[in-house]
Design a protein around this motif. Structure first.
Motif, PDB file in Angstrom:
ATOM      1  N   LYS A  13       0.837  -1.199   0.000  1.00 14.93           N
ATOM      2  CA  LYS A  13       0.000   0.000   0.000  1.00 14.93           C
ATOM      3  C   LYS A  13       0.873   1.251   0.000  1.00 14.93           C
ATOM      4  N   ILE A  14       0.215   2.404  -0.178  1.00 16.44           N
ATOM      5  CA  ILE A  14       0.922   3.684  -0.124  1.00 16.44           C
ATOM      6  C   ILE A  14       0.064   4.682   0.641  1.00 16.44           C
ATOM      7  N   PRO A  34       2.092   3.124   5.391  1.00 21.43           N
ATOM      8  CA  PRO A  34       0.898   3.498   4.619  1.00 21.43           C
ATOM      9  C   PRO A  34      -0.324   3.816   5.473  1.00 21.43           C
ATOM     10  N   TYR A  35      -0.317   3.411   6.740  1.00 25.57           N
ATOM     11  CA  TYR A  35      -1.501   3.570   7.581  1.00 25.57           C
ATOM     12  C   TYR A  35      -1.453   4.818   8.455  1.00 25.57           C
ATOM     13  N   ALA A  36      -0.358   5.561   8.415  1.00 24.58           N
ATOM     14  CA  ALA A  36      -0.180   6.693   9.325  1.00 24.58           C
ATOM     15  C   ALA A  36      -0.945   7.924   8.852  1.00 24.58           C
ATOM     16  N   CYS A  92       9.224   6.445  -0.385  1.00 24.39           N
ATOM     17  CA  CYS A  92       9.712   5.374   0.484  1.00 24.39           C
ATOM     18  C   CYS A  92       8.978   5.421   1.813  1.00 24.39           C
ATOM     19  N   SER A  93       8.898   6.597   2.428  1.00 20.05           N
ATOM     20  CA  SER A  93       8.182   6.748   3.698  1.00 20.05           C
ATOM     21  C   SER A  93       6.709   6.402   3.534  1.00 20.05           C
ATOM     22  N   ALA A  94       6.113   6.849   2.434  1.00 23.38           N
ATOM     23  CA  ALA A  94       4.685   6.619   2.206  1.00 23.38           C
ATOM     24  C   ALA A  94       4.373   5.139   2.041  1.00 23.38           C
ATOM     25  N   ARG A  95       5.284   4.390   1.461  1.00 21.49           N
ATOM     26  CA  ARG A  95       5.060   2.948   1.282  1.00 21.49           C
ATOM     27  C   ARG A  95       5.400   2.157   2.542  1.00 21.49           C
ATOM     28  N   MET A  96       6.376   2.617   3.308  1.00 21.51           N
ATOM     29  CA  MET A  96       6.746   1.917   4.529  1.00 21.51           C
ATOM     30  C   MET A  96       5.713   2.119   5.637  1.00 21.51           C
TER      31      MET A  96
END
Length: 331
Positions: A22-23, A67-69, A61-65
């Motif tokens: 996810k992203i 994704p739920y934040a 990278c942050s968005a994929r690592m």
């Protein structure tokens, strides 16, 4: 196999791992923020290096690592990923003593030290990471993050610097231990705590299964990173701390055979990790929280691999942000 024919997609294609891919919904705004940080607090880097970092799309990278934040929570996570990537890259040729000096200052900032007029933007970003996390995570969590940052830098990056400076490789057995720390991924797992607003008690945190799982996750990401970044590292003679290179030099293997052995090590660790996830011990009232963390940790692995495959030119030898200043320029 020739180096120029190597393609990591033949070894770790998108969707290789058994977790969601996810992203984060805030990825567009994260990109705007990311490029602004580069131009505001990383101006000690040359314009060429800053432009290279912008082209890497590290916000993805942050968005994929993570994704739920929420946007509030993913912002310091994204700051940390970018900050730590630049830290690792720009100390590529640093000595153990230089890495130690930077580490000590950063840990002090994470623990609450005030900035000084001499602190460049790199350290300003560290203070912003601290303050943003403190808005929604307890001080005890921030101390865990600071302590883990120290641990991976002291026992990973600093130890690795010795091998880089001498251009020697350790045995495979020693390398596996060092690489678990030198990939400096352990702090990223604590960011998953922040993603889901979870703070494990010390008793759960110290459970041997949790410790083993984190060890396996760190190793898997290390092997993933080594395989994804191999072409970049083979383009220069300075990089030796890569599992493929260590296998080649220790056992006189061809590139193809070393890759086969590296993937076997990766897949064995992955199989153990999945087996532990499917047979968790009883964590009592924290059972569901631990399961949620497993989801986040798995998404981190899957998301990082997708980032390498889809979003970035980071490991293109012609695009990597090789250091162009002496380490002392950071101060």
């Amino acid at each position: 196999m020739k180096v120029e024919d190597y393609n990591p997609k033949n070894y770790l294609p998108q969707g290789y791992y058994p977790w969601p891919d996810k992203i984060n919904a805030n990825v567009e705004q994260m990109g705007i923020d990311y490029r602004n940080w580069i131009d505001t607090d990383y101006v000690y880097l040359s314009e060429n290096i800053r432009e290279r970092y912008k082209s890497m799309n590290l916000h993805s990278c942050s968005a994929r690592m993570y994704p739920y934040a929420s946007y509030e929570r993913v912002t310091p996570m994204s700051r940390y990923v970018i900050f730590h990537t630049i830290f690792d890259d720009q100390l590529e040729y640093s000595t153990k003593e230089e890495v130690s000096r930077y580490c000590d200052r950063l840990v002090a900032i994470f623990r609450g030290d005030d900035l000084t007029p001499e602190d460049p933007g790199y350290f300003i970003q560290a203070a912003k990471i601290r303050d943003e996390f403190r808005a929604f995570m307890p001080d005890e969590w921030m101390e865990r993050l600071a302590e883990m940052f120290y641990t991976v830098t002291r026992y990973g990056a600093q130890e690795e610097a010795n091998y880089k400076s001498t251009q020697t490789v350790p045995s495979l057995a020693l390398f596996k231990v060092l690489r678990e720390y030198s990939i400096v991924i352990f702090p990223y797992f604590y960011l998953v705590d922040a993603e889901f607003n979870i703070f494990l008690t010390d008793e759960v945190e110290r459970h041997p299964v949790i410790q083993r799982v984190r060890s396996l996750w760190s190793r898997i990401i290390a092997w993933q990173n080594d395989i994804q970044g191999l072409k970049k590292e083979l383009s220069k003679d300075t990089e030796v701390m890569n599992i493929v290179i260590v296998l080649q030099r220790n056992y006189n293997l061809s590139l193809e055979d070393a890759l086969t052995q590296a993937m076997k090590i990766h897949d064995d660790d992955l199989a153990e990790l999945v087996a532990l996830q499917e047979d968790l011990p009883d964590f009592g009232k924290y059972q569901e929280e631990v399961k949620q963390l497993f989801l986040g940790w798995g998404s981190l692995i899957q998301g990082l691999n997708t980032f390498y495959q889809v979003d970035t030119n980071r490991y293109d030898p012609e695009c990597f942000a090789w250091p162009d200043k002496e380490p002392e320029a950071l101060f």
